[in-house]
Design a protein around this motif. Structure first.
Motif, PDB file in Angstrom:
ATOM      1  N   THR A  99      84.206-122.097  16.405  1.00 14.51           N
ATOM      2  CA  THR A  99      83.006-122.314  17.213  1.00 14.51           C
ATOM      3  C   THR A  99      83.304-123.372  18.256  1.00 14.51           C
ATOM      4  OG1 THR A  99      82.156-124.003  15.693  1.00 14.51           O
ATOM      5  CG2 THR A  99      81.434-121.739  15.316  1.00 14.51           C
ATOM      6  N   ALA A 100      82.747-123.204  19.461  1.00 16.58           N
ATOM      7  CA  ALA A 100      82.916-124.194  20.522  1.00 16.58           C
ATOM      8  C   ALA A 100      81.849-123.979  21.577  1.00 16.58           C
ATOM      9  CB  ALA A 100      84.307-124.096  21.147  1.00 16.58           C
ATOM     10  N   SER A 101      81.306-125.075  22.078  1.00 16.44           N
ATOM     11  CA  SER A 101      80.326-125.043  23.145  1.00 16.44           C
ATOM     12  C   SER A 101      80.394-126.373  23.865  1.00 16.44           C
ATOM     13  CB  SER A 101      78.915-124.811  22.586  1.00 16.44           C
ATOM     14  OG  SER A 101      77.952-124.783  23.617  1.00 16.44           O
ATOM     15  N   LYS A 102      80.298-126.360  25.173  1.00 13.41           N
ATOM     16  CA  LYS A 102      80.484-127.568  25.966  1.00 13.41           C
ATOM     17  C   LYS A 102      79.564-128.696  25.508  1.00 13.41           C
ATOM     18  CE  LYS A 102      80.946-129.185  30.724  1.00 13.41           C
ATOM     19  NZ  LYS A 102      80.891-128.804  32.158  1.00 13.41           N
ATOM     20  N   GLY A 103      80.168-129.845  25.241  1.00 11.35           N
ATOM     21  CA  GLY A 103      79.415-131.016  24.830  1.00 11.35           C
ATOM     22  C   GLY A 103      78.984-131.011  23.387  1.00 11.35           C
ATOM     23  N   ARG A 104      79.368-129.984  22.634  1.00  7.43           N
ATOM     24  CA  ARG A 104      78.971-129.878  21.231  1.00  7.43           C
ATOM     25  C   ARG A 104      80.203-129.824  20.330  1.00  7.43           C
ATOM     26  NH1 ARG A 104      73.672-129.089  20.687  1.00  7.43           N
ATOM     27  NH2 ARG A 104      72.479-128.463  22.554  1.00  7.43           N
ATOM     28  N   PRO A 105      80.024-129.987  19.018  1.00  5.31           N
ATOM     29  CA  PRO A 105      81.168-129.950  18.108  1.00  5.31           C
ATOM     30  C   PRO A 105      81.943-128.635  18.208  1.00  5.31           C
ATOM     31  CG  PRO A 105      79.258-130.854  16.991  1.00  5.31           C
ATOM     32  CD  PRO A 105      78.768-130.335  18.312  1.00  5.31           C
ATOM     33  N   ALA A 106      83.256-128.743  18.110  1.00  7.92           N
ATOM     34  CA  ALA A 106      84.135-127.572  18.107  1.00  7.92           C
ATOM     35  C   ALA A 106      84.892-127.543  16.780  1.00  7.92           C
ATOM     36  CB  ALA A 106      85.112-127.629  19.274  1.00  7.92           C
ATOM     37  N   THR A 107      84.973-126.373  16.180  1.00 13.74           N
ATOM     38  CA  THR A 107      85.665-126.215  14.905  1.00 13.74           C
ATOM     39  C   THR A 107      86.872-125.311  15.098  1.00 13.74           C
ATOM     40  OG1 THR A 107      83.609-126.474  13.656  1.00 13.74           O
ATOM     41  CG2 THR A 107      85.460-125.470  12.502  1.00 13.74           C
ATOM     42  N   TYR A 108      88.015-125.769  14.633  1.00 11.35           N
ATOM     43  CA  TYR A 108      89.253-125.020  14.762  1.00 11.35           C
ATOM     44  C   TYR A 108      89.819-124.729  13.368  1.00 11.35           C
ATOM     45  CZ  TYR A 108      88.768-127.297  19.305  1.00 11.35           C
ATOM     46  OH  TYR A 108      88.275-127.776  20.490  1.00 11.35           O
ATOM     47  N   ASP A 109      90.180-123.473  13.137  1.00 13.39           N
ATOM     48  CA  ASP A 109      90.841-123.088  11.892  1.00 13.39           C
ATOM     49  C   ASP A 109      92.341-123.042  12.133  1.00 13.39           C
ATOM     50  OD1 ASP A 109      88.482-122.749  10.372  1.00 13.39           O
ATOM     51  OD2 ASP A 109      88.161-120.772  11.264  1.00 13.39           O
ATOM     52  N   VAL A 110      93.096-123.529  11.163  1.00 13.81           N
ATOM     53  CA  VAL A 110      94.556-123.493  11.244  1.00 13.81           C
ATOM     54  C   VAL A 110      95.065-122.613  10.113  1.00 13.81           C
ATOM     55  CG1 VAL A 110      96.676-124.856  11.315  1.00 13.81           C
ATOM     56  CG2 VAL A 110      94.525-125.857  12.144  1.00 13.81           C
ATOM     57  N   VAL A 111      95.809-121.562  10.472  1.00 13.68           N
ATOM     58  CA  VAL A 111      96.314-120.613   9.478  1.00 13.68           C
ATOM     59  C   VAL A 111      97.828-120.528   9.581  1.00 13.68           C
ATOM     60  CG1 VAL A 111      94.166-119.282   9.512  1.00 13.68           C
ATOM     61  CG2 VAL A 111      96.044-118.637  11.048  1.00 13.68           C
ATOM     62  N   ASP A 112      98.468-120.104   8.489  1.00 10.59           N
ATOM     63  CA  ASP A 112      99.923-119.972   8.505  1.00 10.59           C
ATOM     64  C   ASP A 112     100.317-118.625   9.091  1.00 10.59           C
ATOM     65  OD1 ASP A 112      99.604-118.031   6.545  1.00 10.59           O
ATOM     66  OD2 ASP A 112     100.350-119.293   4.905  1.00 10.59           O
ATOM     67  N   GLU A 113     101.612-118.311   9.033  1.00 10.29           N
ATOM     68  CA  GLU A 113     102.108-117.097   9.685  1.00 10.29           C
ATOM     69  C   GLU A 113     101.533-115.819   9.078  1.00 10.29           C
ATOM     70  OE1 GLU A 113     106.322-116.545   9.198  1.00 10.29           O
ATOM     71  OE2 GLU A 113     106.345-117.721   7.350  1.00 10.29           O
ATOM     72  N   SER A 114     101.079-115.885   7.822  1.00 12.38           N
ATOM     73  CA  SER A 114     100.496-114.716   7.172  1.00 12.38           C
ATOM     74  C   SER A 114      98.983-114.653   7.323  1.00 12.38           C
ATOM     75  CB  SER A 114     100.854-114.714   5.681  1.00 12.38           C
ATOM     76  OG  SER A 114     100.228-115.787   5.010  1.00 12.38           O
ATOM     77  N   GLY A 115      98.398-115.699   7.934  1.00 10.81           N
ATOM     78  CA  GLY A 115      96.953-115.743   8.110  1.00 10.81           C
ATOM     79  C   GLY A 115      96.227-116.516   7.030  1.00 10.81           C
ATOM     80  N   ALA A 116      96.961-117.078   6.065  1.00  8.77           N
ATOM     81  CA  ALA A 116      96.345-117.870   5.006  1.00  8.77           C
ATOM     82  C   ALA A 116      95.901-119.215   5.561  1.00  8.77           C
ATOM     83  CB  ALA A 116      97.323-118.073   3.855  1.00  8.77           C
ATOM     84  N   PRO A 117      94.732-119.729   5.149  1.00  7.93           N
ATOM     85  CA  PRO A 117      94.222-120.993   5.706  1.00  7.93           C
ATOM     86  C   PRO A 117      95.032-122.209   5.279  1.00  7.93           C
ATOM     87  CG  PRO A 117      92.824-120.242   3.910  1.00  7.93           C
ATOM     88  CD  PRO A 117      93.801-119.140   4.168  1.00  7.93           C
ATOM     89  N   LEU A 118      95.368-123.031   6.267  1.00  7.89           N
ATOM     90  CA  LEU A 118      96.018-124.314   6.002  1.00  7.89           C
ATOM     91  C   LEU A 118      94.996-125.439   6.013  1.00  7.89           C
ATOM     92  CD1 LEU A 118      99.170-123.970   8.296  1.00  7.89           C
ATOM     93  CD2 LEU A 118      99.082-123.721   5.805  1.00  7.89           C
ATOM     94  N   GLY A 119      93.903-125.231   6.744  1.00 10.82           N
ATOM     95  CA  GLY A 119      92.867-126.245   6.833  1.00 10.82           C
ATOM     96  C   GLY A 119      92.021-126.038   8.069  1.00 10.82           C
ATOM     97  N   SER A 120      91.188-127.015   8.376  1.00 13.14           N
ATOM     98  CA  SER A 120      90.320-126.950   9.545  1.00 13.14           C
ATOM     99  C   SER A 120      90.257-128.306  10.218  1.00 13.14           C
ATOM    100  CB  SER A 120      88.909-126.498   9.155  1.00 13.14           C
ATOM    101  OG  SER A 120      88.309-127.435   8.291  1.00 13.14           O
ATOM    102  N   ILE A 121      89.956-128.292  11.517  1.00 13.87           N
ATOM    103  CA  ILE A 121      89.842-129.506  12.312  1.00 13.87           C
ATOM    104  C   ILE A 121      88.547-129.409  13.124  1.00 13.87           C
ATOM    105  CG2 ILE A 121      90.880-130.910  14.133  1.00 13.87           C
ATOM    106  CD1 ILE A 121      93.614-129.711  13.277  1.00 13.87           C
TER     107      ILE A 121
END
Length: 258
Positions: free
Chosen positions: A106-128
């Motif tokens: 999710t991202a919108s100007k001036g608002r919180p943005a959430t980024y998902d980080v996944v490995d090469e297989s698509g498994a979640p490593l975490g979020s920022i």
């Protein structure tokens, strides 16, 4: 001392005195790097070890790339103004093995943005999560990093004291920014140091390393792929007084706008 990670330009070859590992620099003459030139960068790690001659040993952790959408750089720049980012971390300069991918949830100007980080297989490593200042009563930008299976670490950009100092000299900064446009000066960046804590314990520290900003890993359980993604995101959200690595075209990069 813990491990330290930072974003570097391979053409500059660690002017801070570190000895880079050999055989991992993108070969621009052979065209092994991305065509848009935006990721002639390396995310490097110093592991608190030294070579027999006393120099610091550094290895390349990842090669960040900014994949462009069908509309090219202009479309990417429009999306990034809203807080969106698209980053791929490669294990090698020839882009043969992917380490991780940063996807904007999710991202919108001036608002919180959430980024998902996944490995090469698509498994979640975490979020920022990046929450900009001047929203929700926040006076400083807040970054939250959560590795899968671990508690969330929360950090705030800049120490309050240095923010007060920076705003007191804001008129001077405006003058310096004007001079920098004319090529006769350089404006100081906003306070950037960020310490991430879990239950009061500092587990990450984004600080000035003398030549470049570095992220110190103060807990041994961090997945370096997630931390590398955080470094790439931090540098992509550079102040307007600086140049973000993912907002540079091939021509601008080679003309010196790095």
């Amino acid at each position: 001392m813990g491990r330290k990670m930072w974003l570097a330009d391979p053409a500059e070859r660690i002017q801070s005195g570190h000895t880079a590992d050999s055989g991992h620099t993108a070969d621009k003459d052979k065209g092994s790097g991305p065509e848009d030139g935006a990721s002639y960068r390396e995310i490097r790690m110093w592991e608190a070890r030294q070579a027999p001659d006393g120099t610091d040993l550094v290895r390349t952790v990842a090669y960040p790339e900014r994949p462009l959408p069908p509309g090219g750089l202009d479309e990417y720049r429009k999306a990034r103004k809203q807080g969106s980012r698209s980053i791929v971390l490669w294990a090698d300069p020839h882009r043969e093995r992917k380490l991780a991918t940063v996807v904007t949830r999710t991202a919108s100007k001036g608002r919180p943005a959430t980024y998902d980080v996944v490995d090469e297989s698509g498994a979640p490593l975490g979020s920022i999560v990046r929450e900009p200042a001047a929203r929700g009563g926040r006076i400083r930008t807040r970054w939250t990093v959560q590795q899968t299976g671990r508690p969330a670490a929360v950090g705030h950009k800049g120490h309050p004291f240095w923010w007060v100092v920076w705003w007191l000299i804001w008129p001077v900064q405006l003058a310096l920014a004007f001079l920098s446009i004319l090529g006769g000066g350089a404006a100081a960046r906003t306070p950037r140091r960020t310490k991430w804590r879990i239950d009061g314990e500092t587990v990450l520290d984004w600080h000035d390393g003398g030549y470049e900003f570095q992220l110190s890993l103060l807990a041994d359980w961090w997945d370096e792929r997630l931390v590398a993604a955080l470094v790439a995101l931090e540098e992509s959200h550079e102040s307007r007084l600086g140049d973000a690595w993912d907002n540079t075209s091939h021509e601008e990069f080679h003309l010196g706008r790095r």
